[in-house]
Write an enzyme that holds these catalytic residues in place. Sequence first.
Site, PDB file in Angstrom:
ATOM      1  N   SER A 169       0.871  -1.184   0.000  1.00 40.09           N
ATOM      2  CA  SER A 169       0.000   0.000   0.000  1.00 40.09           C
ATOM      3  C   SER A 169       0.899   1.223   0.000  1.00 40.09           C
ATOM      4  O   SER A 169       2.071   1.146   0.416  1.00 40.09           O
ATOM      5  CB  SER A 169      -0.847  -0.004   1.279  1.00 40.09           C
ATOM      6  N   TYR A 174      -2.395  -0.841  10.444  1.00 46.81           N
ATOM      7  CA  TYR A 174      -2.307  -1.021   8.991  1.00 46.81           C
ATOM      8  C   TYR A 174      -0.959  -0.519   8.479  1.00 46.81           C
ATOM      9  O   TYR A 174      -0.281  -1.193   7.697  1.00 46.81           O
ATOM     10  CB  TYR A 174      -3.466  -0.268   8.327  1.00 46.81           C
TER      11      TYR A 174
HETATM   12  P1  NAD Z   1     -11.440  -6.120  -0.302  1.00 45.64           P
HETATM   13  O1  NAD Z   1     -12.057  -5.966   1.045  1.00 45.64           O
HETATM   14  O2  NAD Z   1     -12.258  -5.903  -1.530  1.00 45.64           O
HETATM   15  O3  NAD Z   1     -10.718  -7.542  -0.430  1.00 45.64           O
HETATM   16  C1  NAD Z   1     -10.058  -8.156   0.665  1.00 45.64           C
HETATM   17  C2  NAD Z   1     -10.011  -9.644   0.424  1.00 45.64           C
HETATM   18  O4  NAD Z   1      -9.345 -10.253   1.548  1.00 45.64           O
HETATM   19  C3  NAD Z   1     -11.390 -10.296   0.320  1.00 45.64           C
HETATM   20  O5  NAD Z   1     -11.333 -11.366  -0.604  1.00 45.64           O
HETATM   21  C4  NAD Z   1     -11.617 -10.834   1.743  1.00 45.64           C
HETATM   22  O6  NAD Z   1     -12.529 -11.921   1.796  1.00 45.64           O
HETATM   23  C5  NAD Z   1     -10.202 -11.277   2.061  1.00 45.64           C
HETATM   24  N1  NAD Z   1      -9.959 -11.435   3.494  1.00 45.64           N
HETATM   25  C6  NAD Z   1     -10.173 -10.548   4.501  1.00 45.64           C
HETATM   26  N2  NAD Z   1      -9.854 -11.104   5.682  1.00 45.64           N
HETATM   27  C7  NAD Z   1      -9.424 -12.360   5.417  1.00 45.64           C
HETATM   28  C8  NAD Z   1      -8.969 -13.436   6.229  1.00 45.64           C
HETATM   29  N3  NAD Z   1      -8.876 -13.341   7.569  1.00 45.64           N
HETATM   30  N4  NAD Z   1      -8.621 -14.588   5.619  1.00 45.64           N
HETATM   31  C9  NAD Z   1      -8.724 -14.727   4.272  1.00 45.64           C
HETATM   32  N5  NAD Z   1      -9.151 -13.745   3.456  1.00 45.64           N
HETATM   33  C10 NAD Z   1      -9.488 -12.574   4.035  1.00 45.64           C
HETATM   34  O7  NAD Z   1     -10.214  -5.098  -0.280  1.00 45.64           O
HETATM   35  P2  NAD Z   1      -9.195  -4.634  -1.414  1.00 45.64           P
HETATM   36  O8  NAD Z   1      -9.308  -3.156  -1.446  1.00 45.64           O
HETATM   37  O9  NAD Z   1      -9.307  -5.390  -2.664  1.00 45.64           O
HETATM   38  O10 NAD Z   1      -7.823  -5.003  -0.670  1.00 45.64           O
HETATM   39  C11 NAD Z   1      -6.938  -5.996  -1.124  1.00 45.64           C
HETATM   40  C12 NAD Z   1      -5.521  -5.630  -0.660  1.00 45.64           C
HETATM   41  O11 NAD Z   1      -5.163  -4.360  -1.225  1.00 45.64           O
HETATM   42  C13 NAD Z   1      -5.375  -5.475   0.850  1.00 45.64           C
HETATM   43  O12 NAD Z   1      -4.138  -6.035   1.263  1.00 45.64           O
HETATM   44  C14 NAD Z   1      -5.380  -3.975   1.047  1.00 45.64           C
HETATM   45  O13 NAD Z   1      -4.690  -3.597   2.205  1.00 45.64           O
HETATM   46  C15 NAD Z   1      -4.653  -3.535  -0.216  1.00 45.64           C
HETATM   47  N6  NAD Z   1      -4.869  -2.138  -0.588  1.00 45.64           N
HETATM   48  C16 NAD Z   1      -6.137  -1.648  -0.854  1.00 45.64           C
HETATM   49  C17 NAD Z   1      -6.286  -0.312  -1.209  1.00 45.64           C
HETATM   50  C18 NAD Z   1      -7.652   0.307  -1.517  1.00 45.64           C
HETATM   51  O14 NAD Z   1      -7.755   1.526  -1.616  1.00 45.64           O
HETATM   52  N7  NAD Z   1      -8.708  -0.470  -1.716  1.00 45.64           N
HETATM   53  C19 NAD Z   1      -5.162   0.507  -1.305  1.00 45.64           C
HETATM   54  C20 NAD Z   1      -3.908  -0.021  -1.031  1.00 45.64           C
HETATM   55  C21 NAD Z   1      -3.774  -1.350  -0.682  1.00 45.64           C
END
Ligand code: NAD
Length: 255
Positions: free
Chosen positions: A137, A150
């Site tokens: 991130s 985080y």
């Molecule tokens: P999201 O909530 O759409 O997806 C998260 C995924 O992780 C889902 O499939 C969920 O079921 C799974 N998950 C959550 N807890 C879990 C657990 N205990 N065991 C197994 N699976 C689990 O979120 P996203 O935005 O797609 O995030 C994905 C990654 O990207 C994360 O690591 C997040 O930190 C990172 N990220 C997101 C953003 C953003 O703005 N959305 C920005 C930077 C980084």
Amino acid sequence: MILDGKVALVTGSTSGIGLAIARAFAAEGAKLMINGFGDAGEIERLADELGAVHDGADMTDPSAIEAMMARCADELGAPDILVNNAGIQHVSPVESFPTEKWDAILAVNLSAVFHTTRAALPAMRDKGWGRVVNTASAHSLVASPNKSAYVAAKHGVAGFTKTVALEAAKDGVTVNCISPGYVWTNLVENQIPDTMKARGLTREQVMNDVLLAAQPTKQFVTPEQVAALALFLCRDDASSITGANISMDGGWTAA
Ligand code: NAD
């Protein structure tokens, strides 16, 4: 196709960025194991769409992770490509940050990356080819208030990525992280109407002045853009990219 004959395991791939990565990998011929939570029927539909096997291992549970890695090796083959993407968030000042939220965020966002990587690395080394791609991130590089767990976890992912990249450098295995800024997901989209109401703002004001305040392009990153970069890192052309933390944040961390 780029990933013909490759086995890819993508954690947290039932929605958002992970699902986009799974789709991009499936379209390039990868044999996939997907992981994550959600509605059982929807997950079954996704697994069918992607020709994937779903494993519901909870990334807070090291023994469930070990079982998922073993199942992948048994049913599909040991992963050639591991994408550590599962992630959760909680926002609170540090003094009142719930300790169970701290533990869960560190477990899913950081420790799970260790548990999957250590299980996947030996077979990658034996084959002389492997790719580990971690979704970090912008918060692996800079901080925001009220996100102590985080930010700590994502900085940890960046450090872990560099360390394992050095350990695997001679073995044909690259280890990198991608650091997105604000990514357009359903989760973000769903927040807009409530914020409009709560703050008396227009949709454009919420997007530009609240959500995209830190992002100079004033554009959301898309999950598909992150997936395209993850796919690039899996190409043979990317064999010299290792230990990198690649920003995709609309200029956020340049400011
Ligand atoms: P999201 O909530 O759409 O997806 C998260 C995924 O992780 C889902 O499939 C969920 O079921 C799974 N998950 C959550 N807890 C879990 C657990 N205990 N065991 C197994 N699976 C689990 O979120 P996203 O935005 O797609 O995030 C994905 C990654 O990207 C994360 O690591 C997040 O930190 C990172 N990220 C997101 C953003 C953003 O703005 N959305 C920005 C930077 C980084």
